[in-house]
Motif scaffolding. Structure first.
Motif: not given
Ligand SMILES: NC(=O)c1ccc[n+]([C@@H]2O[C@H](COP(=O)([O-])OP(=O)(O)OC[C@H]3O[C@@H](n4cnc5c(N)ncnc54)[C@H](O)[C@@H]3O)[C@@H](O)[C@H]2O)c1
Ligand SMILES: [Zn+2]
Length: 410
Positions: A75-78, A159-167, A283-289, A368-372
């Protein structure tokens, strides 16, 4: 078909692991819970936890019950997708009967993702979103070493997908672990920042679950993994707020009593949001993170009082109940102030400005948050572009109470 008005009061959903074991020393019971699935046990953790006594003792407990264990400290961060795929390939060679996730949310989420990958297959991107997983996965036993994410209880892995902007999240009832072993002793020694971020995240899980929408049709309930607030989530959420509010500060000093209260509080918060879901602050944290690279809990803790103040007109009685559970008065402004004070006391920044976010970025973050949709639809008050921007504007300045007085969109 509408749920009849009389039934609304009794609407409930509980979807917990088959076994939840809570208590100091509970981790020594892991063998008894794992062995029924078979003797090949894969322990998924990270390199840090792998070097601790927690790992040594857990493996000893498994082996004395007759298990053959392999430790995978992957396991690694993110949790970037390529790392998850490499870990799954290694796990496939072990061909385990059961996976034990030992560690913080990252380790437990990785255990869930490996179970998914080994059972229903890759690529994992097929299962992103809600309810896409087609069937049950390899048994996971979750043993948390942090008090916060609730992943030991929840139907989601992030998880984090390098192909996506958000987790990205994979949410499915099939991802609820078969067993959760919550041993407060395992959380002792967690570093102060990890404790602070995980702990305030748990508070946000409880408050957002408690204030989530109440669905009024079985169709909506059927279609979602997270179904809004309900009788069970209400019970667990308020207890979580009491416990976390009363112990998070002291947990940072490794006070054993406070550690135990946090372990119970975060378990209760997990049980609440595992069905009710979270909402605007998340929802707001995702784009800010994604923009700032700040931890999930830091962003959620910063945003929570702003989301509460914004939602106060929709669920005033509930925000007042949060104030009482925190032991600080009984008004909505008491609740907002108490959460802001707690966040500040444990080192969470009070404004988005402090994260080096410029005002010009706020509209993009709002979009971006509204998209979640899963999280936005779960918020008790309607959130559109104007509303999200208003909340972010106050969060940028650090002035949550301004959202309580009427000069913002309703
Ligand atoms: N699945 C869910 O329901 C859910 C919910 C919220 C967050 N998450 C995810 O959880 C992750 C964050 O998890 P986390 O906050 O538990 O931390 P983490 O798993 O990322 O661990 C953070 C650090 O703390 C260390 N650590 C953990 N426990 C320790 C202990 N007892 N003693 C010493 N060091 C310890 C770890 O080794 C690591 O270095 C994020 O990836 C987030 O996306 C998942
Ligand atoms: Zn969270």
């Amino acid at each position: 078909v509408s749920v009849p008005a009389s039934a609304l009061e009794t609407f409930g959903l509980l979807r917990p692991p088959g076994t939840i074991l809570l208590g100091e020393g509970a981790a020594s019971e892991v063998g008894r819970l794992a062995m029924p699935y078979g003797e090949r046990i894969l322990v998924v953790t990270d390199t840090h936890i792998a070097a601790t006594e927690h790992r040594t003792r857990l493996v000893a407990a498994l082996e004395s019950a007759g298990a053959r264990t392999t430790v995978l400290p992957a396991a690694v961060a993110e949790l970037p997708l390529p790392a998850v795929e490499t870990a799954a390939a290694e796990a496939r060679r072990v061909n385990p009967d059961c996976i034990v996730g030992l560690g913080g949310g990252s380790c437990i989420d990785l255990a869930k993702l490996i179970a998914l990958s080994l059972t229903v297959g890759s690529p994992l991107s097929r299962w992103y979103g809600e309810s896409a997983v087609p069937g049950s996965v390899l048994p996971v036993i979750a043993v948390p070493t942090t008090a916060g994410t609730g992943s030991e209880i929840t139907p989601v892995a992030v998880l984090t997908d390098p192909a996506r902007t958000l987790k990205v999240g994979i949410s499915s009832a099939y991802l609820v672990p078969r067993a959760a072993i919550c041993d407060p002793l395992l959380t002792h020694g967690a570093p102060p920042t990890v404790t602070a971020y995980a702990g305030i995240d748990a508070l946000a899980h409880a408050v957002e679950a408690y204030c989530a929408v109440r669905l009024d049709s079985w169709r909506e309930v059927r279609e979602r993994v997270f179904v809004g607030r309900n009788m069970f989530s209400d019970m667990f959420a308020l207890r979580a707020v009491e416990l976390i509010g009363g112990s998070l500060r002291k947990a940072l000093d490794d006070d054993p009593h406070a550690r135990s209260a946090m372990a119970v509080g975060s378990l209760c918060a997990g049980l609440a949001f595992a069905t009710a879901g979270t909402a605007l602050a998340h929802a707001l944290q995702y784009p800010i993170g994604a923009r700032t690279g700040t931890p999930h809990g830091l962003g959620v803790g910063l945003l929570l009082p702003f989301a509460m103040a914004f939602n106060a007109t929709a669920v005033p009685r509930r925000i007042e109940a949060v104030a009482r559970a925190l032991g600080s008065g009984g008004s909505v402004s008491d609740a907002v102030t108490a959460v802001q004070q707690l966040a500040s006391d444990i080192g969470i920044p009070g404004s988005l400005r402090e994260l080096d976010i410029s005002e010009g970025e706020l509209p993009g973050i709002a979009e971006q948050a509204l998209g979640i949709r899963r999280l936005i639809q779960n918020n008790p008050r309607h959130v559109g572009t104007e509303e999200a921007t208003a909340v972010l504007t106050e969060a940028h300045k650090g002035t949550a109470l301004a959202l309580l007085d009427g000069d913002h969109p309703r």
